[in-house]
Write an enzyme that holds these catalytic residues in place. Sequence first.
Site, PDB file in Angstrom:
ATOM      1  CE  LYS A  10      -4.065  -2.119   2.096  1.00 24.68           C
ATOM      2  NZ  LYS A  10      -5.197  -1.899   3.021  1.00 24.68           N
ATOM      3  CE1 TYR A  50      -9.529  -3.016  -0.368  1.00 24.76           C
ATOM      4  CE2 TYR A  50      -8.682  -1.113  -1.549  1.00 24.76           C
ATOM      5  CZ  TYR A  50      -8.479  -2.196  -0.706  1.00 24.76           C
ATOM      6  OH  TYR A  50      -7.226  -2.460  -0.221  1.00 24.76           O
ATOM      7  CG  ASN A 113      -3.984  -2.176   6.554  1.00 29.29           C
ATOM      8  OD1 ASN A 113      -3.758  -1.738   5.434  1.00 29.29           O
ATOM      9  ND2 ASN A 113      -4.982  -3.003   6.803  1.00 29.29           N
ATOM     10  CG  HIS A 116      -5.545  -6.242  -0.239  1.00 27.92           C
ATOM     11  ND1 HIS A 116      -6.767  -6.181   0.366  1.00 27.92           N
ATOM     12  CD2 HIS A 116      -5.650  -7.174  -1.234  1.00 27.92           C
ATOM     13  CE1 HIS A 116      -7.594  -7.037  -0.226  1.00 27.92           C
ATOM     14  NE2 HIS A 116      -6.942  -7.644  -1.207  1.00 27.92           N
ATOM     15  CD  GLU A 127      -8.679  -9.381  -3.774  1.00 31.13           C
ATOM     16  OE1 GLU A 127      -9.597  -9.056  -3.013  1.00 31.13           O
ATOM     17  OE2 GLU A 127      -7.518  -9.631  -3.380  1.00 31.13           O
TER      18      GLU A 127
HETATM   19  P1  CMP Z   1      -7.622  -4.415   3.232  1.00 29.13           P
HETATM   20  O1  CMP Z   1      -7.132  -5.780   3.597  1.00 29.13           O
HETATM   21  O2  CMP Z   1      -6.947  -3.744   2.100  1.00 29.13           O
HETATM   22  O3  CMP Z   1      -9.205  -4.458   2.918  1.00 29.13           O
HETATM   23  C1  CMP Z   1     -10.083  -3.388   3.209  1.00 29.13           C
HETATM   24  C2  CMP Z   1      -9.404  -2.260   3.904  1.00 29.13           C
HETATM   25  O4  CMP Z   1     -10.237  -1.278   4.495  1.00 29.13           O
HETATM   26  C3  CMP Z   1      -8.590  -2.802   5.053  1.00 29.13           C
HETATM   27  O5  CMP Z   1      -7.469  -3.473   4.534  1.00 29.13           O
HETATM   28  C4  CMP Z   1      -8.302  -1.533   5.862  1.00 29.13           C
HETATM   29  O6  CMP Z   1      -7.070  -0.941   5.524  1.00 29.13           O
HETATM   30  C5  CMP Z   1      -9.402  -0.575   5.424  1.00 29.13           C
HETATM   31  N1  CMP Z   1     -10.159  -0.071   6.541  1.00 29.13           N
HETATM   32  C6  CMP Z   1     -10.234   1.216   6.896  1.00 29.13           C
HETATM   33  N2  CMP Z   1     -11.021   1.367   7.965  1.00 29.13           N
HETATM   34  C7  CMP Z   1     -11.464   0.150   8.305  1.00 29.13           C
HETATM   35  C8  CMP Z   1     -12.314  -0.368   9.335  1.00 29.13           C
HETATM   36  N3  CMP Z   1     -12.876   0.439  10.243  1.00 29.13           N
HETATM   37  N4  CMP Z   1     -12.536  -1.697   9.375  1.00 29.13           N
HETATM   38  C9  CMP Z   1     -11.978  -2.533   8.457  1.00 29.13           C
HETATM   39  N5  CMP Z   1     -11.173  -2.082   7.461  1.00 29.13           N
HETATM   40  C10 CMP Z   1     -10.914  -0.780   7.390  1.00 29.13           C
END
Ligand code: CMP
Length: 138
Positions: A10, A50, A113, A116, A127
């Site tokens: 990311k 998404y 974070n 993904h 994906e």
């Molecule tokens: P990812 O695995 O990329 O899939 C969805 C993303 O939404 C997740 O990682 C998080 O980075 C993002 N995200 C942001 N806010 C939230 C939240 N409150 N709960 C879950 N995912 C979140």
Amino acid sequence: MTERTLTIIKPDSVENNNVGAIIAHLEREGFRIVAARQMRLTEAQARAFYEVHRERPFYNDLVAYMTSGPVWPMCLERENAVAYLREVMGATNPADAAEGTIRALHGTSIERNAIHGSDSPENAAKEIAFFFPAAELL
Ligand code: CMP
């Protein structure tokens, strides 16, 4: 069973120069890189990727964040790749991620974070196809 999954390094990881460390971590854990590239997602691409989260309160912020800088989608291969990547990656919120996981090491918030990872083999197939034509999976 050998399986494929999709990860996206990311924007926070690219900005913090953690791309190499994350790739090394994944290789150390036995993942083979089947395809990879650096790109900047368009808003339309991020919204489509998404799509499953479109009703969630964080959807717009997530799309804005994922288009804020370069990302590295990668197709990875390994025994039990989908589940194992989720283990190596750690919990969605880096604050809850187990010690030594990629998100614990490199993530700074639930949004920033680090990476993904596909959540099921079915989504992994979708994906991977979203980012890579079959001819680029080597
Ligand atoms: P990812 O695995 O990329 O899939 C969805 C993303 O939404 C997740 O990682 C998080 O980075 C993002 N995200 C942001 N806010 C939230 C939240 N409150 N709960 C879950 N995912 C979140």
